[in-house]
Each structure stands twice: as C-alpha cells, then as structure tokens.
Design an enzyme around this catalytic site. Sequence first.
Site, PDB file in Angstrom:
ATOM      1  N   LYS A 238       0.810  -1.222   0.000  1.00  0.00           N
ATOM      2  CA  LYS A 238       0.000   0.000   0.000  1.00  0.00           C
ATOM      3  C   LYS A 238       0.841   1.270   0.000  1.00  0.00           C
ATOM      4  O   LYS A 238       0.407   2.311  -0.490  1.00  0.00           O
ATOM      5  CB  LYS A 238      -0.914   0.007   1.214  1.00  0.00           C
ATOM      6  CG  LYS A 238      -2.164  -0.800   0.973  1.00  0.00           C
ATOM      7  CD  LYS A 238      -3.147  -0.624   2.108  1.00  0.00           C
ATOM      8  CE  LYS A 238      -4.240  -1.663   1.973  1.00  0.00           C
ATOM      9  NZ  LYS A 238      -4.811  -2.029   3.252  1.00  0.00           N
ATOM     10  N   ARG A 239       2.042   1.174   0.552  1.00  0.00           N
ATOM     11  CA  ARG A 239       2.827   2.408   0.602  1.00  0.00           C
ATOM     12  C   ARG A 239       3.264   2.863  -0.788  1.00  0.00           C
ATOM     13  O   ARG A 239       3.729   3.979  -0.973  1.00  0.00           O
ATOM     14  CB  ARG A 239       4.006   2.270   1.564  1.00  0.00           C
ATOM     15  CG  ARG A 239       5.126   1.435   1.045  1.00  0.00           C
ATOM     16  CD  ARG A 239       6.168   1.118   2.093  1.00  0.00           C
ATOM     17  NE  ARG A 239       6.923  -0.035   1.674  1.00  0.00           N
ATOM     18  CZ  ARG A 239       7.931   0.013   0.808  1.00  0.00           C
ATOM     19  NH1 ARG A 239       8.319   1.173   0.316  1.00  0.00           N
ATOM     20  NH2 ARG A 239       8.553  -1.083   0.432  1.00  0.00           N
TER      21      ARG A 239
END
Length: 468
Positions: A238-239
């Site tokens: 997700k980062r």
Amino acid sequence: MTIRTRFAPSPTGYLHIGGARTALYSWLFARRHEGRFILRIEDTDLERSTPESVAAILEGMAFLNLDYDEGPFYQTQRFDRYREVLSELVAQGHAYYCTCTKAELEERRAAQIARKEKPRYDRRCREAHHGPSADAVVRFKNPLDGQVLVDDAVKGRVVFRNDELDDLIIARSDGTPTYNFTVVVDDMDMEITHVIRGDDHLNNTPRQINMLRALDAKPPAYAHIPMILGEDGARLSKRHGAVSVMQYRDEGYLPEALINYLVRLGWSNGDQEIFTREEMVALFDIKDVHAGAAAINPKKLLWLNQHYIKTLPRTAIAERLRPYLVERGADLAAGPGIEDVVDALRERAKTLVEMAEQALFFYRHEVAVTDPKNQATLAAAPHDALTALVAAFVALPTWTPEAVHAAFEQIAANSGLTFGKLAQPVRIAVTGTSVSPPIDVTCVLLGRDRSIARLKSAIALAFQEGKP
Ligand code: GLU
C-alpha cells in the site's frame, strides 16, 4: 482440446492489481484460444474470507470487463465433493489418517532442528492403518522418491525432489479440507487445462501434481507469473500508492487504461504500448510472459489513461464520467450534455476525477470565486467592458462559439483590450476558476442565461457600491 483456465482468488481483501493481472492473463489465454474462463472463489478459510471481499472481487472483475464463462464457483459449497474425493484417496491407499498430536509433532520438529535436519513430518502414521477418529487428520502419501518436473510456461523447467516434500495434511481433524487439496479437486473437476497464477504458488505445484496423479487426473499445464514490484523494487504494498483495482477506479482511471497497463506489466509485443482488447486477445501468449518481475509505473498508467480519455468515443467517456460528477454533487439536469463537456475537456484531463472537477461548474447552480488571486483579477477587470459584454450576450441572435467569440473580439476592440484581458475575468466569473476550455466554448456550453447571470453577479460582487 478446449483450453480451460481459471482465476481462483481467496476472498480475503480487495482485488489487488497483481490478482487482476493474473485474472487478465488467464482470461486472455482462454479468449485467445476460444476456450473457457472460469471464476472460482477459494473461500474455505472461513476466518479470513468475507462476503465483502467476494463482492469486491466480483466488482473488480466487472469493472475490468473480465467476463467468465463458468462460475463463480464457491469452494464452501463443495465440501461434500471434497469429502468424497478424500475417502477415495484413503480407500485407494493414497492418503492415511494420522493421529500424531500437536505436542508430539512439535517435539520431533525441535529434535530435527537440533540435528540440523530439515524439519518435516516423519511419516510415522504412514503405514499404521489408523481408521478415522475424532482428532485424526488425513495426510497425502507423497511418493517417497523420484522427481516432479514442472515444465512451467513462464519459468521453464523446475525440478522438485519427492523426498523434499512432506506428506501434507489434506483434511483437518474436523474433516475440513485444506487449501492444496481443494485446488486439486477443483482443477480436476473443472477440467482446467492451464493454471496461470502467481509464482508464490510454485512450491505448491509438485504437491498438487502428485495428488492429481494419485487421482488419475492429467495435471494441467502451469504458468507461474512473477509478483509485481513497487517502483523501488520492493514487493508491492500500500505504501506504493493504489494497489486495489477499485481504488484506481476511484482515482479516475478507465478500465481500458488499467487493462492495457496490466497486460504490459510482464508481457510485451515488440515495443508496442497501446493495445485494444482485440489486439491483446490476438497477440497474447503465456509463453511470452517475462520471467523477471515487473515494477509498477504510475506515470505510464497516467499516460495510458490520458490516451484513452482522448481517444475513446465520447459516449463511452461520458458514461464513465457521470458517476464522478454525481458523487461531487453535480446537478446533471442543470447543465449541458455530458458528451459535449467531454469533448471540451478531454484534452485537458488525465483522469476522470480531474475531468469531473473541471466540469463541475457546468452543473452547479452557483459558483464562488474563492481564490484571492482570482478575486483580485475580477476586481481589477474593466467594468464597462464587462457590462457591454453582458449587453452583447443578451443581443446575440445565435448562441454559438463563433457568435460568442465575435462578441468578445468586438467588445475587446472597442475597449482597447486584448482578447485575453477581457476573457480572463469572464472565465473567472462564469467558472469560478482561472482555467477552463476556450471561453467561447465554455460560455456556449454553460448556456446564455447562466453565463449572463454569473457574469452579472460577479460584476456586482467585484464592483460593489463605493468602488469605481
Ligand atoms: N486462492 C489462491 C490465491 O488467491 C490462488 C490459488 C491458485 O490459483 O491455484 O492466492
């Protein structure tokens, strides 16, 4: 032979772009060979599977227009069948009941580690001929010697030694089947000819092949595709930004762009970047999928999105744009036809979100000039010229871009202004912002009455009493 592929997600989260790419490759391969594409929901992990995730997967598939010919099949609805195959394996001596307790297994494991051996089940119950009992699990009798050759369409030949493989548990003590076993039964029953999946499953493949052979089923061909990496080369997470298909949709990406982007993440045809669906279907071959991992490339996705925004038929873009407008509070009945707005904006917006933001002023009942710079431009605008423009707008015999353009030119000339000096405050007045399509097109789309009303109220606001 009819090619049969499947996409078999576990519904434990949203549809990830890695999963979507796997689905796309399976879909393309089936379509390319006029085969069948099957959707199977692997929901046997009752703790982690949720109906929301199932819905999210189906929604993602629908958004990407990856249609399936069979399914969705749910593994939780196939427990009877798994039990049946399990008894068959036991009856034929390919599987056995194991009564070793957790504590015993742990103790032996610790001892193996202490002896610097690879920890694994020591096959103690393999020939014990235990019958079923409350706490017995069922293990598969993996062949003791020989090798399993996996001629993977992407990885090439991968060799596994049978003596490296455990007698894996295929049913827990409560009778529920384990993951590797349900996949085997399903791939067999669904007559899957090509398993295309992430290479995190490569280690399961020899076990699955051994089980299929025990069941007298012909193992399918396998293609294990590498994971998708982030731009920094680390495993995608997700980062790195959006990873769920629906998040890309929310950010204004078109399914055409996403599909085109995904097909190129790990597959190529010369240096071609843009593919129609038909081209993809005609050109895609699983053998051409790259063995090395591909990294995401958000700039390229944006570029593709822009390409499709510019080139897809206006009706298609309009249909896609509608929900983004509605979500942002647009009153669609109050403004111009969305197709015309698409034509006016498609060169200026890279995403549907941008397009919706830029189009909102057409569908709002009022616009407010909030940016101090724009307020200053309005306040410094030539009052008389703006008033004259209002009068010219009222008097125009036709309300077309040409007529409006001519009115601007004439008033600008009469007032000794450049076109831009007159157009910019008008733009701010009618749109509330300093950027928009050409001012004549903007006014025409907005409509005569609303253009005049917005211009008048901006004039009134900017030139309140007491000001010159
Ligand atoms: N259910 C597995 C997953 O979501 C895929 C299994 C397979 O394709 O064989 O990772």
